[in-house]
Design an enzyme around this catalytic site. Structure first.
Site, PDB file in Angstrom:
ATOM      1  CG  HIS A  93     -30.971 -39.631  -2.466  1.00  0.00           C
ATOM      2  ND1 HIS A  93     -31.169 -38.276  -2.314  1.00  0.00           N
ATOM      3  CD2 HIS A  93     -31.334 -39.923  -3.754  1.00  0.00           C
ATOM      4  CE1 HIS A  93     -31.629 -37.775  -3.451  1.00  0.00           C
ATOM      5  NE2 HIS A  93     -31.744 -38.750  -4.330  1.00  0.00           N
ATOM      6  CD  GLU A  95     -27.333 -38.502   1.819  1.00  0.00           C
ATOM      7  OE1 GLU A  95     -27.685 -39.275   0.885  1.00  0.00           O
ATOM      8  OE2 GLU A  95     -26.908 -37.353   1.611  1.00  0.00           O
ATOM      9  CB  CYS A 119     -30.971 -33.796  -1.353  1.00  0.00           C
ATOM     10  SG  CYS A 119     -31.969 -35.258  -1.003  1.00  0.00           S
ATOM     11  CB  CYS A 122     -31.128 -37.196   2.530  1.00  0.00           C
ATOM     12  SG  CYS A 122     -30.994 -38.217   1.062  1.00  0.00           S
TER      13      CYS A 122
HETATM   14  O1  LIG Z   1     -28.262 -36.268  -0.727  1.00  0.00           O
HETATM   15  C1  LIG Z   1     -28.117 -36.908  -1.783  1.00  0.00           C
HETATM   16  C2  LIG Z   1     -28.316 -36.336  -3.035  1.00  0.00           C
HETATM   17  C3  LIG Z   1     -28.178 -37.101  -4.155  1.00  0.00           C
HETATM   18  N1  LIG Z   1     -27.851 -38.400  -4.063  1.00  0.00           N
HETATM   19  C4  LIG Z   1     -27.698 -39.208  -5.285  1.00  0.00           C
HETATM   20  C5  LIG Z   1     -28.907 -39.329  -6.160  1.00  0.00           C
HETATM   21  C6  LIG Z   1     -28.326 -39.497  -7.533  1.00  0.00           C
HETATM   22  O2  LIG Z   1     -27.995 -40.869  -7.746  1.00  0.00           O
HETATM   23  C7  LIG Z   1     -27.056 -38.673  -7.461  1.00  0.00           C
HETATM   24  C8  LIG Z   1     -27.237 -37.268  -7.998  1.00  0.00           C
HETATM   25  O3  LIG Z   1     -27.150 -37.324  -9.368  1.00  0.00           O
HETATM   26  P1  LIG Z   1     -26.806 -36.022 -10.242  1.00  0.00           P
HETATM   27  O4  LIG Z   1     -26.565 -36.572 -11.612  1.00  0.00           O
HETATM   28  O5  LIG Z   1     -25.565 -35.403  -9.657  1.00  0.00           O
HETATM   29  O6  LIG Z   1     -27.975 -35.099 -10.166  1.00  0.00           O
HETATM   30  O7  LIG Z   1     -26.725 -38.595  -6.085  1.00  0.00           O
HETATM   31  C9  LIG Z   1     -27.627 -38.983  -2.837  1.00  0.00           C
HETATM   32  O8  LIG Z   1     -27.319 -40.185  -2.734  1.00  0.00           O
HETATM   33  N2  LIG Z   1     -27.764 -38.215  -1.725  1.00  0.00           N
END
Ligand SMILES: O=c1ccn([C@H]2C[C@H](O)[C@@H](COP(=O)(O)O)O2)c(=O)[nH]1
Length: 175
Positions: A93, A95, A119, A122
Site C-alpha cells: 500500500h 502508506e 486501511c 496501514c
Molecule cells: O490504505 C490503502 C488501501 C488500499 N490501497 C491500495 C491497495 C490496492 O492497490 C488499491 C485498492 O484496490 P481496490 O480495487 O480499490 O480494492 O489501493 C492503498 O494503497 N492504501
C-alpha cells in the site's frame, strides 16, 4: 545611472511577494496526487507523503508491487477465486511504501497526507510509527477504514484525521 533606472516598470510595481503560491495543504496533497500517478493499479491509485514538523517531506509512496516482482507478470485484477491470482496478495500500500521509504530515522509526530484514508493494515504501521496526524482526500468508508479510525482514536493523544478541504484551484502542468 541610478540603480532604479535599470528595473522595468513591471519590476517596480511588483515589489511584493507572489500571492497565488500553493498553500501547504495544497502542496502536500499535490505531491501525494503526483505519487499516485506512478501506480500501475488499474482500479485504484493511491499516493502518500509523510511530512515532518518542519514541513519537510521525509517519505513518499504509492501502491505497487514489492521490489523484484514484475509488474507485467503479477496480477492486477481482484475477481479471481484463487487469491494467488488477485492483486491483494501482493500490492504494497501507498502508506506502507511511504513509511518504508522514509529518509532518516523516526517519523514520530509527522503528518501523513494520503489520497485515500488508510486501511486497517496501514493504520497498524501508522500507529506503530507514532505518526500524529492524517490528512486524506477520499474515504472508502468500509470496515477497514472503520477499524483504522478505531485504532487512531484510542491513542493517547488520539491520531488526528482531517479530510483535505479542496481549494478549488485547478493546475495544468505540461510534462
Ligand atoms: O490504505 C490503502 C488501501 C488500499 N490501497 C491500495 C491497495 C490496492 O492497490 C488499491 C485498492 O484496490 P481496490 O480495487 O480499490 O480494492 O489501493 C492503498 O494503497 N492504501
Amino acid at each position: 545611472m541610478p540603480e532604479d533606472a535599470t528595473r522595468s516598470d513591471d519590476d517596480k510595481r511588483n515589489s511584493g511577494k507572489r500571492e497565488d503560491y500553493l498553500a501547504w495543504n495544497e502542496y502536500f496533497m499535490l505531491v501525494a496526487r503526483a505519487a499516485s500517478m506512478r501506480s500501475k493499479d488499474p482500479q485504484t491509485q493511491v499516493g502518500c507523503v509523510i511530512v515532518n514538523e518542519d514541513k519537510v517531506i521525509v517519505g513518499t509512496g504509492y501502491n505497487g508491487l514489492p521490489a523484484g516482482c514484475d509488474d507485467d507478470k503479477f496480477p492486477w485484477g481482484k475477481g479471481n477465486e484463487n487469491p494467488l491470482e488477485n492483486k491483494y496478495a501482493y500490492v504494497v500500500h501507498a502508506e506502507q511504501n511511504a513509511i518504508m521509504n522514509k529518509i532518516g530515522g523516526s517519523i514520530r509526530g509527522c503528518t501523513l497526507y494520503t489520497t485515500l484514508f488508510p486501511c486497517n493494515e496501514c493504520a497498524k504501521l501508522i500507529v506503530q510509527s507514532k505518526i500524529a496526524k492524517i490528512v486524506y482526500q477520499n474515504d472508502k468508508e468500509d470496515w477497514r477504514s472503520a477499524a483504522a479510525r478505531k485504532m487512531f482514536q484510542v491513542q493517547n493523544p488520539p491520531i488526528l484525521s482531517e479530510r483535505y478541504e479542496p481549494s478549488g484551484r485547478e493546475i495544468r502542468i505540461s510534462l
